[in-house]
Design a protein around this motif. Structure first.
Motif, PDB file in Angstrom:
ATOM      1  N   GLY A 269      48.783  30.573  26.156  1.00 31.86           N
ATOM      2  CA  GLY A 269      49.351  31.084  24.920  1.00 31.86           C
ATOM      3  C   GLY A 269      49.661  32.566  24.993  1.00 31.86           C
ATOM      4  N   SER A 270      49.051  33.282  25.951  1.00 29.38           N
ATOM      5  CA  SER A 270      49.365  34.700  26.089  1.00 29.38           C
ATOM      6  C   SER A 270      50.621  34.855  26.931  1.00 29.38           C
ATOM      7  CB  SER A 270      48.208  35.433  26.760  1.00 29.38           C
ATOM      8  OG  SER A 270      48.076  35.008  28.091  1.00 29.38           O
ATOM      9  N   LEU A 271      51.249  36.004  26.837  1.00 27.09           N
ATOM     10  CA  LEU A 271      52.425  36.289  27.649  1.00 27.09           C
ATOM     11  C   LEU A 271      51.979  37.177  28.799  1.00 27.09           C
ATOM     12  CD1 LEU A 271      55.081  36.974  24.874  1.00 27.09           C
ATOM     13  CD2 LEU A 271      54.844  34.942  26.296  1.00 27.09           C
ATOM     14  N   PRO A 272      51.843  36.614  30.004  1.00 27.68           N
ATOM     15  CA  PRO A 272      51.345  37.426  31.117  1.00 27.68           C
ATOM     16  C   PRO A 272      52.288  38.586  31.421  1.00 27.68           C
ATOM     17  CG  PRO A 272      52.150  35.302  31.895  1.00 27.68           C
ATOM     18  CD  PRO A 272      52.163  35.248  30.404  1.00 27.68           C
ATOM     19  N   ASN A 273      51.735  39.751  31.588  1.00 23.49           N
ATOM     20  CA  ASN A 273      52.516  40.926  31.969  1.00 23.49           C
ATOM     21  C   ASN A 273      51.704  41.740  32.959  1.00 23.49           C
ATOM     22  OD1 ASN A 273      50.814  42.895  30.395  1.00 23.49           O
ATOM     23  ND2 ASN A 273      51.552  41.612  28.708  1.00 23.49           N
ATOM     24  N   ARG A 274      52.331  42.711  33.529  1.00 18.72           N
ATOM     25  CA  ARG A 274      51.696  43.465  34.600  1.00 18.72           C
ATOM     26  C   ARG A 274      50.449  44.204  34.121  1.00 18.72           C
ATOM     27  NH1 ARG A 274      52.018  48.192  37.399  1.00 18.72           N
ATOM     28  NH2 ARG A 274      51.915  47.970  39.672  1.00 18.72           N
ATOM     29  N   ASN A 275      50.509  44.754  32.922  1.00 18.88           N
ATOM     30  CA  ASN A 275      49.358  45.471  32.396  1.00 18.88           C
ATOM     31  C   ASN A 275      48.163  44.542  32.194  1.00 18.88           C
ATOM     32  OD1 ASN A 275      48.170  47.974  31.190  1.00 18.88           O
ATOM     33  ND2 ASN A 275      48.089  46.680  29.351  1.00 18.88           N
ATOM     34  N   ALA A 276      48.438  43.294  31.770  1.00 19.01           N
ATOM     35  CA  ALA A 276      47.359  42.327  31.590  1.00 19.01           C
ATOM     36  C   ALA A 276      46.696  42.002  32.928  1.00 19.01           C
ATOM     37  CB  ALA A 276      47.900  41.056  30.948  1.00 19.01           C
ATOM     38  N   VAL A 277      47.502  41.929  33.998  1.00 15.57           N
ATOM     39  CA  VAL A 277      46.953  41.661  35.328  1.00 15.57           C
ATOM     40  C   VAL A 277      46.042  42.811  35.761  1.00 15.57           C
ATOM     41  CG1 VAL A 277      47.534  41.320  37.761  1.00 15.57           C
ATOM     42  CG2 VAL A 277      48.934  40.246  35.988  1.00 15.57           C
ATOM     43  N   ILE A 278      46.481  44.039  35.515  1.00 17.58           N
ATOM     44  CA  ILE A 278      45.677  45.207  35.893  1.00 17.58           C
ATOM     45  C   ILE A 278      44.357  45.217  35.142  1.00 17.58           C
ATOM     46  CG2 ILE A 278      45.588  47.732  35.824  1.00 17.58           C
ATOM     47  CD1 ILE A 278      48.658  47.682  36.217  1.00 17.58           C
ATOM     48  N   GLN A 279      44.421  44.978  33.842  1.00 18.07           N
ATOM     49  CA  GLN A 279      43.199  44.967  33.036  1.00 18.07           C
ATOM     50  C   GLN A 279      42.263  43.849  33.477  1.00 18.07           C
ATOM     51  OE1 GLN A 279      42.419  47.449  30.986  1.00 18.07           O
ATOM     52  NE2 GLN A 279      44.387  48.325  31.657  1.00 18.07           N
ATOM     53  N   LYS A 280      42.837  42.727  33.874  1.00 12.92           N
ATOM     54  CA  LYS A 280      42.035  41.598  34.334  1.00 12.92           C
ATOM     55  C   LYS A 280      41.271  41.949  35.611  1.00 12.92           C
ATOM     56  CE  LYS A 280      42.501  36.657  35.319  1.00 12.92           C
ATOM     57  NZ  LYS A 280      41.557  36.263  34.274  1.00 12.92           N
ATOM     58  N   ALA A 281      41.925  42.703  36.507  1.00  8.72           N
ATOM     59  CA  ALA A 281      41.273  43.116  37.754  1.00  8.72           C
ATOM     60  C   ALA A 281      40.261  44.234  37.508  1.00  8.72           C
ATOM     61  CB  ALA A 281      42.321  43.564  38.764  1.00  8.72           C
ATOM     62  N   LEU A 282      40.554  45.105  36.546  1.00  5.52           N
ATOM     63  CA  LEU A 282      39.656  46.226  36.269  1.00  5.52           C
ATOM     64  C   LEU A 282      38.333  45.773  35.660  1.00  5.52           C
ATOM     65  CD1 LEU A 282      42.090  48.935  34.845  1.00  5.52           C
ATOM     66  CD2 LEU A 282      40.752  49.092  36.943  1.00  5.52           C
ATOM     67  N   ALA A 283      38.368  44.647  34.939  1.00  2.93           N
ATOM     68  CA  ALA A 283      37.155  44.200  34.225  1.00  2.93           C
ATOM     69  C   ALA A 283      35.965  43.987  35.167  1.00  2.93           C
ATOM     70  CB  ALA A 283      37.467  42.941  33.427  1.00  2.93           C
ATOM     71  N   PRO A 284      36.101  43.192  36.253  1.00  2.00           N
ATOM     72  CA  PRO A 284      34.948  43.021  37.151  1.00  2.00           C
ATOM     73  C   PRO A 284      34.581  44.296  37.902  1.00  2.00           C
ATOM     74  CG  PRO A 284      36.880  41.927  38.057  1.00  2.00           C
ATOM     75  CD  PRO A 284      37.224  42.332  36.652  1.00  2.00           C
ATOM     76  N   TRP A 285      35.579  45.152  38.157  1.00  2.00           N
ATOM     77  CA  TRP A 285      35.284  46.431  38.823  1.00  2.00           C
ATOM     78  C   TRP A 285      34.407  47.299  37.917  1.00  2.00           C
ATOM     79  CZ3 TRP A 285      36.716  48.400  43.655  1.00  2.00           C
ATOM     80  CH2 TRP A 285      36.528  49.776  43.841  1.00  2.00           C
ATOM     81  N   GLU A 286      34.812  47.432  36.654  1.00  2.00           N
ATOM     82  CA  GLU A 286      34.037  48.245  35.719  1.00  2.00           C
ATOM     83  C   GLU A 286      32.668  47.633  35.452  1.00  2.00           C
ATOM     84  OE1 GLU A 286      34.708  51.196  34.666  1.00  2.00           O
ATOM     85  OE2 GLU A 286      36.654  51.244  35.682  1.00  2.00           O
ATOM     86  N   HIS A 287      32.599  46.313  35.552  1.00  2.00           N
ATOM     87  CA  HIS A 287      31.322  45.626  35.356  1.00  2.00           C
ATOM     88  C   HIS A 287      30.309  46.033  36.430  1.00  2.00           C
ATOM     89  CE1 HIS A 287      28.601  42.482  33.986  1.00  2.00           C
ATOM     90  NE2 HIS A 287      28.452  42.102  35.234  1.00  2.00           N
ATOM     91  N   GLN A 288      30.825  46.338  37.634  1.00  2.00           N
ATOM     92  CA  GLN A 288      29.940  46.731  38.743  1.00  2.00           C
ATOM     93  C   GLN A 288      29.558  48.212  38.689  1.00  2.00           C
ATOM     94  OE1 GLN A 288      28.712  44.577  40.771  1.00  2.00           O
ATOM     95  NE2 GLN A 288      30.018  42.829  40.305  1.00  2.00           N
ATOM     96  N   ARG A 289      30.341  49.009  37.977  1.00  2.00           N
ATOM     97  CA  ARG A 289      30.116  50.453  37.987  1.00  2.00           C
ATOM     98  C   ARG A 289      28.788  50.797  37.276  1.00  2.00           C
ATOM     99  NH1 ARG A 289      33.848  54.643  38.388  1.00  2.00           N
ATOM    100  NH2 ARG A 289      35.596  53.266  37.921  1.00  2.00           N
ATOM    101  N   GLY A 290      27.936  51.497  37.993  1.00  2.00           N
ATOM    102  CA  GLY A 290      26.680  51.933  37.402  1.00  2.00           C
ATOM    103  C   GLY A 290      25.651  50.834  37.229  1.00  2.00           C
ATOM    104  N   ARG A 291      25.931  49.637  37.728  1.00  2.00           N
ATOM    105  CA  ARG A 291      24.984  48.540  37.576  1.00  2.00           C
ATOM    106  C   ARG A 291      24.228  48.309  38.885  1.00  2.00           C
ATOM    107  NH1 ARG A 291      25.699  45.033  33.203  1.00  2.00           N
ATOM    108  NH2 ARG A 291      27.368  45.670  31.785  1.00  2.00           N
ATOM    109  N   ASP A 292      23.020  47.782  38.746  1.00  2.00           N
ATOM    110  CA  ASP A 292      22.191  47.543  39.921  1.00  2.00           C
ATOM    111  C   ASP A 292      22.861  46.578  40.893  1.00  2.00           C
ATOM    112  OD1 ASP A 292      20.319  49.232  38.891  1.00  2.00           O
ATOM    113  OD2 ASP A 292      19.036  47.654  38.086  1.00  2.00           O
ATOM    114  N   ALA A 293      23.528  45.531  40.338  1.00  2.00           N
ATOM    115  CA  ALA A 293      24.162  44.528  41.200  1.00  2.00           C
ATOM    116  C   ALA A 293      25.264  45.144  42.041  1.00  2.00           C
ATOM    117  CB  ALA A 293      24.717  43.380  40.355  1.00  2.00           C
ATOM    118  N   GLY A 294      26.103  45.991  41.426  1.00  2.00           N
ATOM    119  CA  GLY A 294      27.184  46.635  42.160  1.00  2.00           C
ATOM    120  C   GLY A 294      26.673  47.595  43.203  1.00  2.00           C
TER     121      GLY A 294
END
Length: 322
Positions: A269-294
């Motif tokens: 239902g969403s309209l995929p665009n380049r910015n959405a792809v970037i945000q999708k990739a950034l989410a797991p990266w930011e999830h690792q930042r400053g965390r013990d697992a990362g």
């Protein structure tokens, strides 16, 4: 698909009893052009065997060929990459020069202590997509296109990609940023190094002055404009990996962990665009930042570098399990 010798003989037999090319093709499940080609071959040479060929020898054995056939028969919708991975068939071909450079590199750095690798920053680039599915290819025989097992029920289109640049070090992930549209070049790489990488890495306490940087042997990384930039920044000691050495690039494991978390397609239902792809990739990266697992992942991969290098030495410069 090239017809077997039995099929080739059947083409001639059916020709002799008056069957048309279309009839022969349907009966043998091959295309009419193949029928015509082998009829002409038999007419010209009275021979149905393969002609001698020159060039590179086969890269798989007959046993591996049989494994591939069984794999695609069990799952016609599988991809060639999955077949390669499951059968452990592919790695880039290593020349004697590649092997020698890999071995020299391993011998040079294998004795470096763990603290040395803690002072190394790892750089890499990767393209992420709006969906993890490309147009599906089907492994099938001619004439079986509409068999139930060969039909994909949920096709997707409009796949969008975005290339990202990132760096990691022993204490965790650094920055991840959009490379931008268009072809990635040495000029773009220098801009990323100047505007993103250097300012962000200088903020880290472990790297107040000189530090080491490890990057793969990409032609972009070896461009003259990039070499000149590094010459202008003597505080950065570059450690380029030898050619064809993915098993020495710990960043591949970081990308794999990210891709696993970001592999689901964008919400329906969403309209995929380049910015959405970037945000999708950034989410797991930011999830690792400053965390013990990362931090634990990056530290573990850094600590494994001596073991990887020793594995290359033990293999005589050939590929390793990494």
């Amino acid at each position: 698909m090239k017809p077997s010798e039995i099929h080739r003989g059947s083409i001639i037999s059916l020709h002799r009893v008056g069957r048309t090319n279309a009839q022969r093709a349907r009966q043998l499940h091959i295309c009419k052009q193949t029928v015509s080609r082998w009829l002409q071959r038999h007419k010209d040479t009275r021979n149905l065997t393969d002609k001698p060929r020159t060039g590179r020898p086969p890269c798989t054995t007959s046993e591996q060929d049989q494994q591939i056939r069984i794999a695609v028969e069990k799952n016609p919708l599988t991809t060639s990459l999955r077949v390669i991975e499951h059968q452990n068939l592919w790695k880039p071909h290593l020349t004697e020069a590649n092997i020698e450079k890999r071995l020299e590199y391993a011998l040079e750095f294998c004795e470096k202590p763990a603290i040395f690798w803690e002072n190394v920053v790892f750089l890499d680039e990767k393209t992420f997509y709006s969906t993890n599915r490309k147009a599906t290819k089907v492994w099938r025989k001619n004439g079986t296109r509409y068999d139930g097992q060969h039909v994909v029920s949920d096709g997707r289109s409009g796949r969008i990609g975005a290339a990202l640049f990132g760096w990691v070090y022993a204490s965790g992930v650094g920055e991840l940023t959009d490379i931008g549209r268009g072809r990635f070049t040495g000029v773009k790489y220098v801009k990323l190094l100047e505007d993103v990488f250097l300012p962000s890495v200088r903020l880290l306490n472990p790297y107040p002055s000189q530090f080491f940087l490890l990057q793969d042997n990409s032609p972009i990384h070896n461009a003259e404009v990039v070499k000149n930039w590094f010459k202008a920044h003597p505080e950065i000691n570059v450690l380029p990996l030898p050619p064809r050495s993915p098993d020495l690039n710990q960043f591949e494991h970081v990308w794999a962990a990210m891709e696993k978390q970001a592999s689901d397609p964008l919400p329906l239902g969403s309209l995929p665009n380049r910015n959405a792809v970037i945000q999708k990739a950034l989410a797991p990266w930011e999830h690792q930042r400053g965390r013990d697992a990362g931090q634990a992942l990056c530290l573990k991969l850094t600590e494994l570098m001596p073991r990887r290098l020793n594995s290359v030495i033990e293999a005589g410069g050939a590929y390793t399990k990494y």
